[in-house]
Scaffold this active site. Structure first.
Site: not given
Ligand code: CMC
Length: 392
Positions: A261, A315
């Site tokens: 991320h 996710d």
């Protein structure tokens, strides 16, 4: 004006001032309007959280009841939108269908009264109400069925699962789905939200704003990663193959889907909650065949790439939850879009409050003052390459 260095992907460059959400990527903290994601997931609902994000504070009982009522009232689609959807190819990706449908709403509600609070409220309600109906309708139609009409006696999450499967969902499944929507509702300035803000800054209509954000969310580096995670777990196939798969990714420098991320350097707080939701579902409805592979992969990635700050993002576990809820893999990203519409609309409204059109700059790297050459004198690129080969 001060000049700053070029940062690919605008990393670390503020593009707005916002009071909607806050992330501390080192400590794994996410807050919406100051409320922790853990508390909202536990005590709030998606619609209450949407109200908080968009209007800035938690609603009173009456305000929430009115908001929920308005959304129920606007869930149905105009028959012309359904007719338009019937012309879409069944093989088309549901995100493309959703983008077209969101944009099409602008044809029906095209007034751009952006200084009128009634228009703003209408647009918020219509988009939150109709986007789930569009996603479920496309799913039904591509199977050759008529869309299932929304049911007014069901709440937001339960109604979506009902329209998708034509069956009233188990209450635990509906509650868990609602929490998933809350977890995905907002996340500071990510790619799709930035896209929404850039579009909003031109003062176009909110349907265009959401359509451009849907297009941005679709990519595999953003919302599309949840779908890719399941394809990856399918490809790995068994726990024994995890290490070899990871070796291969590291050697080829390819990204492991659902990991990494720009902001979080620890496990994403939403991934922690989603993993526990997955476990609650497995306890009641049986374990997903890919869950143990996912846990083994998380462990292996932590050992090999943890020092680089590569941990599961939102996710990674969401797809396993959605599979258990009976949601087809290629609807995972549209489901993300249903939730994120709340965040996009909050940023749309915030952008309008202090708007200035986005118009960044560039560092030009091309040639200058090139003399124009008539077409008959130009060599084709192939000719030039051939000449270079001949002359060495
Ligand atoms: N697997 C392996 N290595 C990774 C991964 C990954 N998933 N993510 C980042 N890295 C490494 C990358 O190779 C690079 O290493 P080095 O410095 O040695 O070259 C370093 O970490 C920084 O990576 P980056 O690509 O420069 O980071 P970024 O901030 O530009 O990209 C990201 C962030 C989310 C696009 C990226 O981590 C990624 O592609 N992840 C996989 C796709 C994914 O799961 N996307 C969902 C993102 S979260 C929800 C959402 O936005 O929708």
């Amino acid at each position: 004006m001060t000049f700053c260095e070029y940062r690919p992907g605008l990393e670390g460059i503020p593009v707005t001032q916002s009071s909607i959400s806050f992330v501390d990527g080192q400590r794994g903290i996410l807050e919406y309007r100051g409320y922790s994601i853990e508390e909202l997931a536990q005590y709030s609902t998606f619609l209450e959280t949407s109200y908080l994000l968009i209007w800035g504070s938690l609603p009173s009982k009456d305000e929430l009841a009115e908001f929920e009522h308005e959304i129920r009232y606007h869930r149905r689609l105009k028959y012309r939108i359904r007719d338009m959807m019937k012309c879409f190819p069944e093989s088309g990706h549901p995100m493309d269908a959703l983008q077209a449908c969101a944009a099409a709403l602008g044809l029906f509600y095209s007034r751009r009264a952006l200084d009128n609070p009634v228009y703003i409220r209408d647009a918020v309600v219509r988009l939150l109400a109709k986007i789930p109906t569009m996603v479920a309708a496309f799913q039904m139609m591509r199977k050759g069925n008529d869309p299932v009409q929304p049911r007014d006696d069901l709440n937001y999450a339960a109604n979506f699962l009902y329209m998708l499967n034509e069956r009233e969902p188990d209450p635990l499944a509906a509650r868990i789905f609602d929490i998933c929507l809350t977890l995905h509702a907002e996340h500071t300035i990510n790619a799709s939200t930035f896209s929404a803000m850039v579009t909003a800054s031109t003062l176009t209509d909110p349907y265009g704003v959401v359509a451009s954000a849907v297009g941005t969310l679709a990519g595999p580096l953003h919302g599309g990663a949840n779908e890719e995670v399941i394809l990856m777990l399918e490809e790995i196939g068994s726990i024994e193959n995890v290490e070899a798969y990871l070796d291969d990714c590291i050697q080829k420098k390819s990204k492991i889907m659902g990991f990494g991320h720009r902001v979080y350097k620890v496990k994403d707080p939403r991934a922690i909650i989603l993993q526990s939701l997955a476990e609650q579902l497995f306890e009641k409805f049986g374990k997903d065949e890919y869950y143990d592979i996912a846990v083994a992969l998380e462990h292996a990635v932590e050992v090999r790439l943890g020092t680089k700050g590569i941990y599961p993002n939102v996710d990674f576990y969401s797809g396993l939850v959605y599979r258990k809820l009976g949601i087809p893999t290629d609807l995972f990203t549209p489901v993300f879009a249903i939730a994120r519409t709340a965040g996009w609309l909050a940023h749309w409204k915030e952008q309008l409050n202090e708007n200035r059109i986005f118009r960044p700059t560039q560092i030009y790297t091309g040639s200058r003052g090139t003399p124009y050459e008539p077409i008959e004198k130009r060599d084709s690129v192939e000719d030039q390459e051939l000449m270079e080969l001949v002359t060495g």
